[in-house]
Design an enzyme around this catalytic site. Structure first.
Site, PDB file in Angstrom:
ATOM      1  N   GLY A  45      55.443 -13.401  62.897  1.00 38.70           N
ATOM      2  CA  GLY A  45      54.599 -12.122  63.238  1.00 38.70           C
ATOM      3  C   GLY A  45      54.681 -11.468  61.763  1.00 38.70           C
ATOM      4  N   GLY A  46      54.325 -10.285  61.657  1.00 43.54           N
ATOM      5  CA  GLY A  46      54.106  -9.387  60.724  1.00 43.54           C
ATOM      6  C   GLY A  46      55.595  -8.939  59.859  1.00 43.54           C
ATOM      7  N   GLY A  48      57.873 -11.776  59.653  1.00 36.34           N
ATOM      8  CA  GLY A  48      58.335 -12.890  58.952  1.00 36.34           C
ATOM      9  C   GLY A  48      58.350 -14.123  60.188  1.00 36.34           C
ATOM     10  N   ASP A 162      60.188   0.451  70.802  1.00 32.83           N
ATOM     11  CA  ASP A 162      59.264  -0.429  70.822  1.00 32.83           C
ATOM     12  C   ASP A 162      59.189  -1.420  71.987  1.00 32.83           C
ATOM     13  OD1 ASP A 162      56.867  -1.818  69.784  1.00 32.83           O
ATOM     14  OD2 ASP A 162      58.003  -2.941  68.279  1.00 32.83           O
TER      15      ASP A 162
END
Length: 424
Positions: A45-46, A48, A162
């Site tokens: 993902g963003g 890594g 999150d």
């Protein structure tokens, strides 16, 4: 009325002492990942990539998350996750085994979760979770969040910030564990009077509107996000899906409208047909709606959510046990009175330009895993049972449980009456 004095959100992060979390060298990580071999990648993902490793140091079966230099999860988030997770130990939180912070490398080492994410199982065609499995997963995730919020292991509680289905991981037994604490914030447990003022960070679709507009973060922001998770579990839809009609893009808004109009069947995942009682469906939707209330103080605590979900699971288990027990009793009576029973099983698949498939009884036995009670709903008045089975999407050949295209098989038991004569 919410107390207006904010908790100071200091952005300092301290790497914990060695006895609470192992510190691995880069050489150890490279050896475990075969120098970050692409074939070991199980997620990305963003932040890594995530690698599956058989062993690192003396620990077996781990997941290694390597943050790349341009990751959105920077040094502060990396250290925050290490700091938070090293202090927390709970059966419904992913355990942080260790970390590596060497040169430009920022690496986290977690326990390996073989069944991936809840998101994968809800949105991939080759996976199917039963309603009881989904309820258990929701309860596990809720327990993990309640543990964070109540500050059981720290002087202060933790706001995850999150919460989403991709951050709920599943172990070998499909037990849920909360993961990814890079955005977590620590603050006093009194969630009704205090808040943290932060820059707004969260995944679109799960974001608490109150937090978005005010920047004031409370534990009730996690509760809101969990409400979206509940709707995702019930509907099988993504939190945001731009492939749908515009009014259905956002799951939270669309589902709340359906609930208000009493159209609960419009929300329910079709693969759950016949598995959920009307009472459970109504109460589950109500819990989700309560979590999504506009005013944070009107939302339940995670402890209250856990209690309500556990009550639903208890009801559904009793219902399943009752029907299964009643079915076995009828089968025993039938076997005693008759020497032969006729079974009529049929499956109707409506589709353009396709003819109906004529299944043999043996094929239906394989497709339903031997007419397994776990996938059964029994209707005493008609003598019919509805079982869930799986077939290949193209050939309709029987597949193993949970793989392929779900189908429903109706099996009707026809009793043959015999006159028993007794000789004196």
């Amino acid at each position: 009325m919410m107390y207006t004095a904010p908790i100071k959100d200091t952005k300092s992060s301290i790497v914990p002492p060695e006895h609470t979390c192992q510190r691995f060298t880069l050489a150890e990580v490279q050896s475990a990942t075969r120098n970050f071999d692409e074939t070991l990648v199980i997620g990305h993902g963003g932040f890594g990539r995530v690698y599956k490793c058989c062993k690192i140091g003396s620990v077996s079966k781990v997941a290694v998350k390597r943050l790349h230099a341009i990751s959105n999860q920077g040094a502060h988030e990396f250290e925050a996750e290490v700091k938070v997770l090293s202090k927390l130990r709970h059966g419904n939180l992913v355990s942080l085994i260790g970390y590596c912070n060497e040169g430009k490398e920022m690496i986290l080492v977690y326990e390996f979760m073989p069944n991936g994410t809840l998101e994968d199982h809800l949105h991939k065609a080759d996976s199917a979770l039963s309603w009881l499995q989904r309820l258990k997963i929701c309860i596990g995730a809720a327990r993990g969040l309640d543990y964070l919020h109540t500050g059981t292991s720290t002087q202060d509680g933790v706001i995850h910030r999150d919460v989403k289905t991709s951050n709920i991981l599943l172990d070998t037994n499909f037990a849920a564990k909360i993961s990814d604490f890079g955005l977590a914030r620590v603050g006093p447990v009194d969630q009704t009077r205090t808040y943290v003022t932060t820059g707004v960070k969260r995944t679109f679709g799960y974001m608490d509107p109150c937090y978005f507009y005010t920047g004031k973060l409370t534990r009730k922001s996690d509760v809101y996000a969990f409400g979206v998770v509940l709707l995702e579990v019930l509907s099988g839809r993504k939190a945001v899906d731009s492939t749908l009609d515009e009014e259905q893009w956002g799951l939270a808004g669309w589902a709340q409208d359906q609930i208000k109009e009493g159209k609960l069947n419009q929300i329910m995942d079709r693969t759950l047909m016949g598995q959920i009682s009307k009472k459970c469906l109504k109460e589950f939707a109500s819990i989700a709606s309560q979590c999504l209330r506009a005013q944070p103080k009107q939302r339940p605590t995670m402890a209250e959510v856990v209690f309500k979900l556990e009550s639903l699971l208890s009801q559904e288990r009793k219902r399943a046990k009752y029907f299964a027990g009643e079915g076995r009793f009828i089968y025993k009576v039938k076997s005693f009175l008759t020497s032969k029973s006729d079974f009529i099983a049929h499956y109707v698949w409506k589709s353009k330009n396709r003819s109906l498939r004529n299944f043999t009884f043996a094929e239906l036995v394989r497709a339903t895993n031997g007419f397994l009670d776990e996938h059964r709903n029994y209707f005493p008045a008609s003598g019919e049972s509805i079982y869930k089975g799986w077939v290949d999407e193209k050939t309709y050949a029987p597949k193993r449980c949970g793989v392929g295209l779900p189908m429903y098989v109706t099996k009707k038991e026809i009793l043959t009456c015999k006159v028993l004569s007794f000789v004196k």
